[in-house]
Design an enzyme around this catalytic site. Sequence first.
Site, short mmCIF file in Angstrom:
data_model
loop_
_atom_site.label_atom_id
_atom_site.label_comp_id
_atom_site.label_asym_id
_atom_site.label_seq_id
_atom_site.Cartn_x
_atom_site.Cartn_y
_atom_site.Cartn_z
CB SER A 176 -15.85 0.68 -10.51
OG SER A 176 -16.99 1.46 -10.22
CG ASN A 211 -8.22 -3.49 -3.68
OD1 ASN A 211 -9.43 -3.50 -3.87
ND2 ASN A 211 -7.66 -2.78 -2.69
CE1 TYR A 244 -12.70 5.09 -8.83
CE2 TYR A 244 -14.77 4.71 -9.99
CZ TYR A 244 -13.88 4.36 -8.99
OH TYR A 244 -14.16 3.29 -8.16
CB VAL A 284 -17.54 -1.32 -1.41
CG1 VAL A 284 -17.21 -2.30 -0.29
CG2 VAL A 284 -17.78 -2.06 -2.72
CG ASP A 307 -2.18 0.85 0.99
OD1 ASP A 307 -2.05 2.09 0.87
OD2 ASP A 307 -3.27 0.28 0.91
#
Length: 281
Positions: A160, A112, A177, A210, A46
């Site tokens: 998505s 992810n 996005y 989510v 991360d």
Amino acid sequence: MTDGRDAPRRGCLAGKVAFITGAARGQGRAHAVKLASEGADVIAVDLCEQIASVPYPLATRDDLGATVKLVEDTGARIVATQADVRDRAALKTALRDGVERLGGRLDIVVANAGIAPMDGQDAWGDVLDVNLTGVYHTVDVAMRPMIKAGNGGSIVLTSSVAGLVGLASPVAGSVAYAAAKHGIVGLMRVYANHLASFSIRVNSIHPAGVDTPMIDNDFTRSWLEGMAQQQVGGPSMTNALPVQTLDAEDVANAVLWLVSDAARYVTGVTLPLDAGYVNKR
């Protein structure tokens, strides 16, 4: 990283190693814990720093440390590294170190990591760099050790519902996005074909909203409310099923299925995890 365990691991992923980006919190943490609970050891990365164009707090080193603790609590081993998916060299180093420390194999990849500065006028480059180029880097550095190991495997790319429908406001961060999430589908289909002969499966998942820190913050809530009120130039923001948001574990359950032998012949699929959002369009 934990010390080695003497007792054999159990679960449908026992003996396997999973590489997960954006693992410090949210969906990434849920994937790490879920796969670990089914026997996989984990290589977690991360950024753990803020990106200037992102108007909500990103994950921290403490968040990544919490993921480490949760994975270790399952009995799994984990190698966790602060690394930026935009930096291919750093990502490759983190993965190589994890593979070496966990026995030399790599079976599962969950790309992810992502950001969502949906109202950001200056966010175009950052969104594409993280959400699309970062996914490309992740697959690019991971496929070689997977091919070399010769064990086949499974790669899951997090897209998505915005990668399947025209969900965006006419602002750079939002359009980027949607463009990046659509681009992930292209990456997935190319790699699904390219890696099939090595028995490596590649699929994309397409969640609706989510309940994670990327959604549950003042900025994103305000953007979503504005989109719902305007309903101009895009689809409805509501799901078909009577639920506003999914839980991260709902997505992790689907990822577990995709990377397990239960889905051994599933590849090249865009899988909506969306409470009927896409079907309603």
